[in-house]
Design a protein around this motif. Structure first.
Motif, PDB file in Angstrom:
ATOM      1  N   LYS A 136       0.973  -1.677   0.000  1.00 41.62           N
ATOM      2  CA  LYS A 136       0.045  -0.232  -0.136  1.00 41.62           C
ATOM      3  C   LYS A 136       0.475   1.391   0.137  1.00 41.62           C
ATOM      4  O   LYS A 136       1.839   1.175   0.840  1.00 41.62           O
ATOM      5  CB  LYS A 136      -0.746  -0.326   1.625  1.00 41.62           C
ATOM      6  CG  LYS A 136      -2.077   0.952   0.972  1.00 41.62           C
ATOM      7  CD  LYS A 136      -2.848   1.475   2.448  1.00 41.62           C
ATOM      8  CE  LYS A 136      -4.540   0.279   2.010  1.00 41.62           C
ATOM      9  NZ  LYS A 136      -4.722  -0.115   3.332  1.00 41.62           N
ATOM     10  N   ALA A 137       0.702   1.835  -0.905  1.00 39.62           N
ATOM     11  CA  ALA A 137       1.886   3.390  -0.654  1.00 39.62           C
ATOM     12  C   ALA A 137       0.640   4.679  -0.701  1.00 39.62           C
ATOM     13  O   ALA A 137      -0.799   5.162  -0.792  1.00 39.62           O
ATOM     14  CB  ALA A 137       1.684   3.943  -2.446  1.00 39.62           C
ATOM     15  N   ASP A 138       1.144   5.675   0.450  1.00 35.59           N
ATOM     16  CA  ASP A 138       0.680   6.664   0.282  1.00 35.59           C
ATOM     17  C   ASP A 138       0.288   7.690  -0.389  1.00 35.59           C
ATOM     18  O   ASP A 138      -0.465   8.252  -0.752  1.00 35.59           O
ATOM     19  CB  ASP A 138       1.733   6.772   2.435  1.00 35.59           C
ATOM     20  CG  ASP A 138       1.856   6.361   2.962  1.00 35.59           C
ATOM     21  OD1 ASP A 138       0.039   5.477   3.267  1.00 35.59           O
ATOM     22  OD2 ASP A 138       2.538   6.416   4.052  1.00 35.59           O
ATOM     23  N   GLU A 139       2.304   7.507  -1.039  1.00 32.78           N
ATOM     24  CA  GLU A 139       1.580   8.441  -2.815  1.00 32.78           C
ATOM     25  C   GLU A 139       1.660   8.062  -3.666  1.00 32.78           C
ATOM     26  O   GLU A 139       2.470   7.598  -4.387  1.00 32.78           O
ATOM     27  CB  GLU A 139       2.901   9.611  -2.373  1.00 32.78           C
ATOM     28  CG  GLU A 139       2.367  10.424  -0.960  1.00 32.78           C
ATOM     29  CD  GLU A 139       3.489  11.679  -1.029  1.00 32.78           C
ATOM     30  OE1 GLU A 139       3.726  12.081  -1.612  1.00 32.78           O
ATOM     31  OE2 GLU A 139       4.350  11.385  -0.005  1.00 32.78           O
ATOM     32  N   VAL A 146      -1.349  -0.664  -9.212  1.00 36.31           N
ATOM     33  CA  VAL A 146      -2.126  -1.899  -9.574  1.00 36.31           C
ATOM     34  C   VAL A 146      -2.976  -2.011  -9.629  1.00 36.31           C
ATOM     35  O   VAL A 146      -3.859  -2.393  -8.514  1.00 36.31           O
ATOM     36  CB  VAL A 146      -0.557  -3.058  -9.290  1.00 36.31           C
ATOM     37  CG1 VAL A 146      -1.241  -4.230 -10.115  1.00 36.31           C
ATOM     38  CG2 VAL A 146       0.687  -2.810  -9.661  1.00 36.31           C
ATOM     39  N   LEU A 147      -4.070  -2.768 -10.426  1.00 38.66           N
ATOM     40  CA  LEU A 147      -5.348  -2.726 -10.886  1.00 38.66           C
ATOM     41  C   LEU A 147      -5.947  -3.640 -11.027  1.00 38.66           C
ATOM     42  O   LEU A 147      -4.853  -4.434 -11.738  1.00 38.66           O
ATOM     43  CB  LEU A 147      -6.009  -1.791 -11.403  1.00 38.66           C
ATOM     44  CG  LEU A 147      -5.665  -0.513 -11.721  1.00 38.66           C
ATOM     45  CD1 LEU A 147      -5.937   0.177 -13.363  1.00 38.66           C
ATOM     46  CD2 LEU A 147      -5.756   0.058 -10.533  1.00 38.66           C
ATOM     47  N   MET A 169      -2.275   0.568  -4.396  1.00 39.19           N
ATOM     48  CA  MET A 169      -0.915  -0.724  -4.465  1.00 39.19           C
ATOM     49  C   MET A 169      -0.500  -0.389  -5.429  1.00 39.19           C
ATOM     50  O   MET A 169      -0.583  -0.979  -6.575  1.00 39.19           O
ATOM     51  CB  MET A 169      -2.350  -1.720  -4.601  1.00 39.19           C
ATOM     52  CG  MET A 169      -3.385  -2.471  -3.161  1.00 39.19           C
ATOM     53  SD  MET A 169      -2.666  -2.025  -1.915  1.00 39.19           S
ATOM     54  CE  MET A 169      -1.584  -3.613  -1.929  1.00 39.19           C
ATOM     55  N   ALA A 170       0.502  -0.208  -4.784  1.00 39.05           N
ATOM     56  CA  ALA A 170       1.509  -0.275  -5.723  1.00 39.05           C
ATOM     57  C   ALA A 170       2.977  -1.412  -5.932  1.00 39.05           C
ATOM     58  O   ALA A 170       2.788  -1.621  -4.713  1.00 39.05           O
ATOM     59  CB  ALA A 170       3.069   0.846  -5.210  1.00 39.05           C
ATOM     60  N   ASN A 171       3.717  -1.411  -6.998  1.00 38.33           N
ATOM     61  CA  ASN A 171       4.177  -2.431  -7.456  1.00 38.33           C
ATOM     62  C   ASN A 171       5.492  -2.685  -5.699  1.00 38.33           C
ATOM     63  O   ASN A 171       6.626  -1.798  -6.067  1.00 38.33           O
ATOM     64  CB  ASN A 171       4.754  -2.287  -9.025  1.00 38.33           C
ATOM     65  CG  ASN A 171       6.465  -3.066  -9.109  1.00 38.33           C
ATOM     66  OD1 ASN A 171       6.560  -4.155  -8.270  1.00 38.33           O
ATOM     67  ND2 ASN A 171       6.239  -3.170 -10.217  1.00 38.33           N
ATOM     68  N   ALA A 172       5.794  -3.888  -5.377  1.00 44.35           N
ATOM     69  CA  ALA A 172       6.864  -3.549  -4.189  1.00 44.35           C
ATOM     70  C   ALA A 172       7.667  -4.285  -4.663  1.00 44.35           C
ATOM     71  O   ALA A 172       9.092  -4.482  -4.281  1.00 44.35           O
ATOM     72  CB  ALA A 172       6.391  -4.316  -3.784  1.00 44.35           C
ATOM     73  N   THR A 212       1.524  -7.525   3.317  1.00 40.55           N
ATOM     74  CA  THR A 212       0.733  -7.015   5.315  1.00 40.55           C
ATOM     75  C   THR A 212       1.632  -6.130   5.279  1.00 40.55           C
ATOM     76  O   THR A 212       1.005  -5.388   6.186  1.00 40.55           O
ATOM     77  CB  THR A 212       0.348  -8.143   5.856  1.00 40.55           C
ATOM     78  OG1 THR A 212       1.068  -9.189   5.938  1.00 40.55           O
ATOM     79  CG2 THR A 212      -0.591  -8.773   5.546  1.00 40.55           C
ATOM     80  N   GLY A 213       3.353  -6.481   5.830  1.00 41.72           N
ATOM     81  CA  GLY A 213       3.884  -5.466   6.709  1.00 41.72           C
ATOM     82  C   GLY A 213       4.592  -4.840   6.068  1.00 41.72           C
ATOM     83  O   GLY A 213       3.621  -4.324   5.484  1.00 41.72           O
ATOM     84  N   HIS A 214       6.115  -3.902   6.483  1.00 43.42           N
ATOM     85  CA  HIS A 214       6.264  -2.884   6.537  1.00 43.42           C
ATOM     86  C   HIS A 214       6.952  -2.811   4.636  1.00 43.42           C
ATOM     87  O   HIS A 214       7.319  -4.022   4.615  1.00 43.42           O
ATOM     88  CB  HIS A 214       7.411  -1.671   6.990  1.00 43.42           C
ATOM     89  CG  HIS A 214       8.286  -3.111   7.460  1.00 43.42           C
ATOM     90  ND1 HIS A 214       8.595  -4.573   8.005  1.00 43.42           N
ATOM     91  CD2 HIS A 214      10.147  -2.972   6.085  1.00 43.42           C
ATOM     92  CE1 HIS A 214      10.236  -4.580   7.669  1.00 43.42           C
ATOM     93  NE2 HIS A 214      10.794  -3.856   6.819  1.00 43.42           N
TER      94      HIS A 214
END
Lengths: 359, 430
Positions: A136-139, A146-147, A169-172, A212-214
């Motif tokens: 999850k991205a704040d910005e 990603v959709l 939801m961002a590419n990690a 789920t984590g950082h």
């Protein structure tokens, strides 16, 4: 099972630290960055790790030799002669990577608790060609968003740094790919995020896995410190016995056993002290990393900064505001350093009042 | 030969450049090198033989000086009296208006000293010069390098030492010799000049029809510099005693720090017992106790007799101040009565005024910490290095300012009773 770590080039964003050591070898929470990833990979029975690098100094080879022996895992290096983007290095490493099994691809700047076992399970279950880790991205505008369908987890589209809200939801930067993906990559500089994944998504072959984590990208000093805080907190939640305890320490503090700390210090929250550091008396440290071999003299105050290898920091010094001192920097007694980026082997005798680069 | 000292202390509407320190104390009592500004004047006067007494002439409320006068008179064994002017009368107006008090006991000579200067006060040498060569008035002069336009500039006859020309704060350079604001006057001759000058002024005012309108108020305003020196220059009345000793104006807190440094250096030759142990500018571990009673200095400095603070250069520490053994002080540091300097604190070129507290590991440099103020642990209160650049700005904490731990206060002026919790740069904090 094999894995590829995208290391890339000179790590310019993490200068001046990367002027002394290649980025994978820069310690993050008292462990070379790349080792966090190699260890996570080894833990899910990856047997061979390929490092995709843009340049290949001898010091890196020596380090990898050591780790290879220590971890019982094969480590090879795939060097690109010219920049190949984020997908090109996969194609380049295809002969090393392709054993008919799915393989991991990790971005080397990423820190998180890699949920690699979960990703393997998900990959088997959905039967697609790729599983991509999302955070999850704040910005969202800073990331590739990603959709995907929340029930099937099938990815429908990619939006690179969207300026309007499409999701968060961002590419990690952690992927599990089936070898057939390699057939879809051409031998040229190309982007995995912009070209390969959108095509896979269009064919309904890409699936998402939520972290789920950082998560943090630690590719530059500001984010390195943010990532450090997250990593230490994760250690706390796991009740990691390595975290320091005692009246000297506040919050999450990691101290190498070989470091020596004087009396009357107050250290923390969020401090990492590397091997063989010497901290004299009455020193105050907050939200900072001291890389190995630093010497901090009495009554000094350091916050939100990274102190490079073997630096000597005088008495009554104050260092703050995302200062980064390169290797072997000497800061004279009583000097103030506010946002100073100091290149290796410099001596700082005048105050740095505003963020400045000292060549 | 009987003498009287007169210190022109001014009044509350003066000394605004000394804010915020002058909010809490008349400027003449702001400490320099651990002593109220005019104590240095009194000590100079105390060396003059046959001194009748000293008059403080000013328009502050006399109660503000009562305690000071009592303790200074007792310590220096001299009579000090305060003469309150009804209004600001100019540097010589008060001398004219309160002539009776000035002439009581028939002093032969008067030492007239401006309060806002720091000097070695070579008054005995000046007196000898005055007796040998002077007439009505002898002016202390000093040659300085650099810009003299902020001062009274003097041209003298190099052979006779007579004052030939005087310009107060000229727009262009006049001379390198400046007026130090220290005078020796022959009482009779000086008053003759003063009366003549006053009458001349009155005639001038009358001619301009100002006389009726502003009446007495305007009439009494006479300046030594403009009305006497400039009127009688080149008329064999005024002579210049030139001296190369230290001297500076003390019109701002920055200047107070400079003046403190000069006085501390002066102590080294005149009152070395006032200085904390040091060896000629080199760093040296102090070996003797700061306090005779051997009490604990700071939290952890139990073994006082074997540990003492580190002193560098000239440092003054009041006997009632407590300085931790791990602290490092100097050069040019004054720590006043009742101060507490914590473990590992570092003080450089600064003044800690009475009852202020410097926390553990804090650094105070190029700064003044006001009465009862607190600097928190690992905090940093700093100003520009005044020796390096002209026109630098120091940090000044007014009285009872609380500066939180771990913050930086740089080049700030903080008004009294303020609690600072975040770092501040280049600000005046109201």
């Amino acid at each position: 099972m094999k894995a590829l770590i995208l290391v890339g080039g000179y790590g310019t964003r993490l200068r001046p630290l990367t002027l002394s050591y290649p980025k994978p070898l820069v310690e993050f929470c008292n462990k070379p960055m790349v080792l966090h990833q190699i260890e996570a990979l080894a833990a899910v029975s990856v047997t061979e790790v390929i490092l995709a690098v843009g340049y290949r100094p001898q010091v890196m080879d020596d380090f990898l030799q050591q780790q290879q022996k220590k971890l019982g895992i094969k480590i090879t290096v795939s060097r690109e002669e010219e920049p190949m983007g984020t997908a090109g290095p996969l194609k380049l490493a295809q002969p090393l990577l392709d054993d008919g099994e799915p393989f991991f691809v990790l971005n080397s700047d990423v820190t998180c608790r890699f949920p690699l076992a979960d990703m393997i399970a998900a990959h088997k279950k959905h039967g697609g060609m790729g599983t991509i880790l999302l955070t999850k991205a704040d910005e969202p505008s800073k990331f590739g968003i990603v959709l995907y369908d929340a029930a099937s987890m099938r990815v429908s589209a990619f939006r690179e740094k969207p300026t309007e809200w499409v999701g968060n939801m961002a590419n990690a930067g952690v992927y599990l790919l089936s070898p057939s993906v390699l057939q879809r990559i051409e031998m040229r500089p190309t982007s995995i995020e912009r070209e390969v994944f959108p095509a896979l998504a269009a064919d309904g072959l890409l699936y998402a896995h939520e972290l789920t984590g950082h998560w943090a990208d630690v590719g530059q000093p500001k984010d390195y410190l943010i990532g450090m805080c997250m990593h230490l907190q994760a250690m706390r939640l796991e009740n990691d016995a390595q975290l320091a305890t005692g009246p000297t320490f506040i919050g999450n503090v990691l101290v190498d056993p070989s470091a020596r700390i004087g009396s009357g210090c107050r250290i923390g929250p969020d401090v990492v002290i590397g091997a063989n550091c010497v901290i004299e008396h009455g020193v105050r440290l907050k939200r900072s990393t001291l890389l190995p071999g630093c010497h901090v003299k009495s009554h000094t105050w350091i916050a939100s900064s990274i102190i490079g290898w073997g630096c000597i920091i005088g008495s009554w010094v104050r260092i703050e505001n995302t200062s980064v001192l390169g290797e072997d920097v000497v800061v004279h007694d009583e000097v103030l350093v506010n946002g100073g980026i100091v290149l290796p082997h410099k001596s700082v005798s005048e105050p740095i009042l505003q963020p400045t680069v000292v060549l | 030969m009987r003498a009287r000292g007169i210190i022109l202390v001014g009044g509350g509407s003066k000394g605004t450049r000394f804010r915020p320190l002058s909010f809490d104390l008349p400027k003449p009592l702001v400490p320099l090198a651990g002593k109220p500004m005019i104590t240095h004047h009194l000590e100079g006067l105390a060396r003059v033989p046959n001194l009748l007494d000293v008059l403080l002439l000013g328009f502050y409320d006399e109660s503000l000086f009562a305690e000071f006068i009592e303790s200074a008179s007792a310590r220096l064994q001299m009579t000090v009296r305060y003469v309150r002017e009804g209004a600001a009368l100019g540097t010589a107006g008060g001398l004219l208006r309160y002539r009776e008090a000035v002439e009581a006991g028939s002093p032969d000579v008067l030492f007239i000293l401006h309060c806002d200067i720091a000097s070695s006060f070579p008054l005995c040498d000046m007196l000898a010069f005055h007796q040998r060569r002077g007439r009505s008035l002898t002016v202390l002069g000093k040659r300085i390098t650099g810009d003299t336009r902020a001062y009274g500039c003097i041209v003298k006859d190099e052979r006779t030492d007579e004052l030939l020309h005087y310009a107060e704060k000229p727009e262009t350079a006049v001379s390198a010799l400046i007026n130090c604001g220290v005078y020796v006057a022959s009482t009779r001759g000086f008053y003759a000049l003063l009366e003549a000058a006053d009458q001349e002024r009155a005639r001038g005012l009358a001619a301009q029809r100002l006389w009726v309108a502003s009446a007495e108020g305007e009439r009494g305003r006479v300046q030594i510099e403009q009305d006497i020196i400039m009127t009688y220059e080149g008329r064999q009345q005024i002579y210049v005693y030139e001296c190369d000793d230290f001297w500076c104006q003390v019109k701002s807190p920055e200047a107070a720090l400079r003046a403190s440094a000069m006085y501390l250096q002066h102590y080294a030759s005149t009152q070395p017992e006032l200085l904390a142990p040091h060896s000629h500018g080199m760093e040296a571990r102090a070996v003797r106790n700061m306090r005779a009673d051997g009490l604990n200095y700071g939290r952890d400095s139990v073994n006082v007799s074997h540990a003492a603070p580190t002193f560098v250069g000239n440092v003054y520490v009041h006997p009632t101040a407590r300085v931790a053994a791990t602290a490092k002080l100097g050069p040019n540091v004054s720590v006043a009565a009742g101060c507490v300097v914590g473990d590992g604190a570092r003080l450089v070129n600064c003044m800690a005024l009475e009852d202020s507290r410097i926390g553990e590991h804090a650094l105070v440099r190029n700064a003044v910490v006001g009465w009862g103020s607190t600097v928190g642990e690992w905090a940093r209160v700093e100003g520009d290095d005044l020796t390096a650049e002209a026109g630098g700005r120091i940090s000044i904490l007014g009285a009872n300012v609380e500066c939180a731990g771990e913050i930086v206060v740089r080049n700030c002026t903080v008004l009294p009773h303020k609690a600072l919790t975040v770092s501040a740069l280049n600000q005046i904090i109201l």
